[in-house]
Design an enzyme around this catalytic site. Structure first.
Site, short mmCIF file in Angstrom:
data_model
loop_
_atom_site.label_atom_id
_atom_site.label_comp_id
_atom_site.label_asym_id
_atom_site.label_seq_id
_atom_site.Cartn_x
_atom_site.Cartn_y
_atom_site.Cartn_z
N LYS A 10 29.90 -0.72 11.95
CA LYS A 10 28.89 -0.48 10.92
C LYS A 10 29.34 -1.03 9.56
O LYS A 10 30.50 -1.42 9.40
CB LYS A 10 28.61 1.02 10.85
CG LYS A 10 28.02 1.57 12.14
CD LYS A 10 27.81 3.07 12.03
CE LYS A 10 27.23 3.64 13.29
NZ LYS A 10 27.02 5.11 13.17
N TYR A 50 17.54 2.72 16.38
CA TYR A 50 17.67 4.16 16.20
C TYR A 50 16.37 4.91 16.48
O TYR A 50 16.18 6.02 16.00
CB TYR A 50 18.16 4.47 14.78
CG TYR A 50 19.61 4.10 14.56
CD1 TYR A 50 20.62 4.69 15.32
CD2 TYR A 50 19.97 3.18 13.59
CE1 TYR A 50 21.95 4.36 15.13
CE2 TYR A 50 21.31 2.86 13.39
CZ TYR A 50 22.29 3.45 14.15
OH TYR A 50 23.61 3.13 13.95
N ASN A 113 30.37 6.73 9.79
CA ASN A 113 31.36 6.98 10.84
C ASN A 113 31.84 5.71 11.55
O ASN A 113 32.25 5.75 12.70
CB ASN A 113 30.86 8.03 11.82
CG ASN A 113 29.65 7.60 12.60
OD1 ASN A 113 29.18 6.48 12.51
ND2 ASN A 113 29.12 8.51 13.40
N HIS A 116 29.32 2.34 16.22
CA HIS A 116 28.33 2.81 17.19
C HIS A 116 28.78 2.35 18.57
O HIS A 116 29.24 1.22 18.73
CB HIS A 116 26.95 2.23 16.89
CG HIS A 116 25.98 2.43 18.01
ND1 HIS A 116 25.27 3.60 18.17
CD2 HIS A 116 25.66 1.63 19.06
CE1 HIS A 116 24.54 3.49 19.27
NE2 HIS A 116 24.76 2.32 19.82
N GLU A 127 20.18 -1.69 24.12
CA GLU A 127 20.79 -2.14 22.87
C GLU A 127 21.30 -3.58 22.98
O GLU A 127 21.13 -4.37 22.04
CB GLU A 127 21.91 -1.18 22.47
CG GLU A 127 21.36 0.18 22.08
CD GLU A 127 22.39 1.28 21.95
OE1 GLU A 127 22.01 2.34 21.43
OE2 GLU A 127 23.55 1.09 22.37
#
Length: 150
Positions: A10, A50, A113, A116, A127
């Site tokens: 990310k 998402y 975080n 992913h 994905e």
């Protein structure tokens, strides 16, 4: 069982210059990166990615964050790679992630975080299809693959 999964570093991984350290963990474990690209995710792609969170209060913040800078999208292949990477990544909340996991070592808060990782074969297939064309995924053999996957 040989699988493919989708993994994405990310924007906070890029901003904190952690991409190389995280990639090294996958390679050192013997996982095979078969597709990789740096990109800025469009708002439309972020909403598709998402989509399962679209009715949650944090959805707009999630879309805003994931589109805020470059990401490193990857397809990784190995035996049981989905569960392997999920273990390597650690708990979604970095405060609950074990030391030694990617989030336990590098992430600071749930909203930032670092990484992913697909949570199932179905999610991985969806994905991968969102982020890569089949022509972008490489078929190759690692020189030590027979040692790793006996």
């Amino acid at each position: 069982m040989r699988q493919r999964t989708f993994t994405m570093l990310k924007p906070d991984a890029f901003k904190r210059r952690l991409s190389g350290k995280i990639l090294a963990r996958f390679e050192e474990r013997g996982l095979k990166i078969v597709a990789i690209k740096t990109m800025i995710i469009s708002e439309d792609l972020a909403k598709q990615h998402y989509g399962e969170h679209s009715d949650k209060p944090f959805f707009n913040d999630l879309v805003e964050y994931i589109t805020s800078g470059p990401v490193l999208a990857m397809v990784i292949e190995a035996d049981d790679v989905i569960s392997q990477i999920r273990k390597m990544v650690g708990a979604t909340n970095p405060k609950e992630a074990d030391i030694g996991t990617i989030r336990g070592d590098f992430a600071l808060e749930t909203g930032r975080n670092i990484i992913h990782a697909s949570d199932s074969e179905e999610s991985a297939a969806r994905e991968i299809g969102l982020f890569f064309n089949e022509s972008e995924i490489c078929e190759y053999t690692l020189p030590d693959e027979d040692l790793i996957y006996e």
